[in-house]
Design an enzyme around this catalytic site. Structure first.
Site, PDB file in Angstrom:
ATOM      1  N   LYS A  67       1.090  -1.047  -0.639  1.00 15.37           N
ATOM      2  CA  LYS A  67       0.088  -0.047   0.009  1.00 15.37           C
ATOM      3  C   LYS A  67       0.785   1.081   0.257  1.00 15.37           C
ATOM      4  O   LYS A  67       1.645   1.107   0.925  1.00 15.37           O
ATOM      5  CB  LYS A  67      -1.184  -0.203   1.223  1.00 15.37           C
ATOM      6  CG  LYS A  67      -1.953   0.823   1.791  1.00 15.37           C
ATOM      7  CD  LYS A  67      -2.775   0.840   2.335  1.00 15.37           C
ATOM      8  CE  LYS A  67      -4.266   2.096   2.598  1.00 15.37           C
ATOM      9  NZ  LYS A  67      -4.995   1.532   3.494  1.00 15.37           N
ATOM     10  N   SER A 142     -10.004   1.534   2.841  1.00 18.94           N
ATOM     11  CA  SER A 142      -8.529   1.779   1.897  1.00 18.94           C
ATOM     12  C   SER A 142      -7.850   1.889   1.059  1.00 18.94           C
ATOM     13  O   SER A 142      -6.734   2.421   0.291  1.00 18.94           O
ATOM     14  CB  SER A 142      -7.949   3.035   2.718  1.00 18.94           C
ATOM     15  OG  SER A 142      -7.338   2.447   3.942  1.00 18.94           O
ATOM     16  N   SER A 166     -10.033  -0.765   6.565  1.00 25.55           N
ATOM     17  CA  SER A 166      -9.784  -0.980   5.369  1.00 25.55           C
ATOM     18  C   SER A 166      -9.138  -2.161   4.493  1.00 25.55           C
ATOM     19  O   SER A 166      -8.679  -1.629   3.305  1.00 25.55           O
ATOM     20  CB  SER A 166      -8.890   0.572   5.767  1.00 25.55           C
ATOM     21  OG  SER A 166      -9.273   1.149   5.716  1.00 25.55           O
TER      22      SER A 166
END
Length: 471
Positions: A67, A142, A166
């Site tokens: 990420k 996210s 997330s």
């Protein structure tokens, strides 16, 4: 997908170890797929395989997606934000370094909601990520870039972060496995912070075995993170086929209100599968869990308003011109932050302001304690608390961007666990309207091994095919 791309990460590692697969060829196969990404799942992809990679290390060169908010030395680490566009840190996050040392080289950085603030991956400065099951829909957020990349076979596995859901929510919406670990199990050093008392890194994988294997090399005490702790057990790969002796607790207030009918029907079907595997299913009381969303959207913005104060145009990242210091600060943040980040910074600053601190922040902290107490009491009677992961399946792009409250409600089932600091895993449990549905299991602190066992038994019995339709 074809060739080595068909293998799970654990299978690929075993094939490399046996000499049946070349690690460099595996990396290059995934690198080509990631470079041709049409989902906007990646914001940076490696140019070539690492030279002299640690192929003899336990993960045998199986590449990993990371990420965008994990700092990686010399590689763009932007947290999905214009204010950090092109930022290349001088150091690497502990968890990324651990995975590299264990033999999982960095394939690419995955797209995300800006500073991990969002449930749809539509808040990225680099554009929205598309769901591989239906490119007109969101992948969740996210960590949507990591989830979409794994689901689409662009990377064998990936890591994301979970603050209020997330990892688990995008895993559910993309039909893969996602684990939020116990708070402190994985070092936060080098993670660009959203809410420091909630953020945790975890794996997103095709199956439960891969999740356990990747997690095994993520845990550990880190002297650079005072909140990290030594994991008390060896992380084991799951082998359970049955659930005898396990009790699953369904929250009393889970009546189906606000949950899509197809999701609720799938949840009930999965409970029947658990019963057939020998588990007992009981109702359990979590009297304060219903307040979790309200408490979270006070506490997380409050922490983000403090963490994001460092992005002022002085030390790193974007700097907007101004005639004086205050103007430079103001223009930098106005130009650099997106609307959702600005919204949460303002909410958090308000909650921490004089005269409102006790009424909002202090009260939310007391609610958080009550939620943790509720889970501790529940785990006296049941092994795991189970819920749907998300109230609905992936929704169309743009459907909720103008309604923040509707967007926040996507986190209803995932928020209580980070508030309590306990682990939870989402596994794909079927389809509703042709889109994946997730089943969530939450357990006491450091119960990840038992969670893997229960999730693995359910995964085998459900037999979900998590390959998105072609075309």
């Amino acid at each position: 997908m074809s060739g080595p791309i068909d293998l799970t990460a654990a299978q690929a590692a075993a094939a490399v170890e046996a000499g049946d697969l070349d690690a460099t060829d595996l990396f290059e196969a995934y690198r080509r797929r990631a470079a041709a990404d049409e989902l906007n799942a990646f914001v940076w992809v490696a140019d070539e395989p690492p030279k002299n990679g640690p192929w003899a290390a336990p993960l045998r060169g199986v590449p990993v997606g990371v990420k965008d908010l994990f700092c990686t030395q010399g590689v763009p680490s932007q947290a999905g934000s214009k204010i950090l566009e092109g930022y290349r840190p001088p150091y690497t996050a502990t968890v990324v370094r651990q995975l590299t040392d264990a033999g999982a080289p960095l394939l690419g950085k995955t797209n995300q909601d800006e500073f991990a603030m969002g449930s749809s991956n539509e808040n990225s400065a680099f554009g929205p990520v598309l769901n591989p099951w239906d490119r007109t829909r969101v992948p969740g957020g996210s960590s949507g870039g990591s989830a979409a990349a794994v689901a689409a076979g662009l990377v064998p596995w990936a890591i994301g972060t979970d603050t209020g859901g997330s990892i688990r929510q995008p895993a559910a919406l993309c039909g893969i496995v996602g684990l939020k670990p116990t708070y402190g199990a994985v070092s936060r050093f080098g993670m660009i912070a959203f809410a420091s008392s909630l953020d945790q890194a975890g794996p997103l994988t095709r199956d439960v075995t891969d999740a356990a294997l990747l997690f095994r090399h993520m845990v550990g005490r880190d002297r650079c993170d005072s909140t990290s702790v030594a994991f008390p057990h060896e992380v084991r790969l799951p082998t359970a086929w049955r659930l005898e002796g396990m009790t699953l607790g369904v929250p009393d207030d889970l009546t189906g209100e606000g949950v899509e009918p197809g999701v609720m029907a799938n949840f009930e079907e999965t409970l029947q599968v658990a019963r057939a595997l020998g588990a007992e299913v009981e109702r359990v009381s979590l009297p304060h869990a219903d307040y979790g969303l309200s408490a979270y959207y006070v506490l997380a913005p409050a922490e983000c308003s403090s963490n994001l104060a460092r992005f002022d145009g002085v030390r790193y990242g974007l700097r907007a011109d101004g005639d004086d210091l205050l103007t430079m600060y103001t223009r930098t943040r106005h130009d650099g932050f997106g609307p959702e980040v600005k919204r949460r910074v303002m909410l958090g600053t308000y909650a921490l302001s004089s005269g409102y601190y006790d009424a909002y922040y202090g009260r939310a902290q007391r609610v958080r304690t009550k939620i943790a107490d509720d889970f501790r009491a529940a785990f006296q009677d049941v092994d795991f608390v189970v819920t749907p992961t998300s109230p609905g399946v992936a929704f169309p792009l743009g459907a909720k961007t103008d309604d923040p409250l509707a967007m926040y409600l996507n986190d209803y089932f995932t928020v209580p666990m980070p508030l309590a600091g306990i682990p939870a895993i989402s596994i794909p449990s079927g389809l509703s309207e042709g889109m994946p549905v997730g089943f969530q299991l939450a357990g006491p602190a450091f119960s990840e091994n038992r969670l893997f066992e229960a999730a693995y038994a359910l995964e085998r019995a459900i037999g979900f095919d998590n390959s998105p339709p072609r075309g």
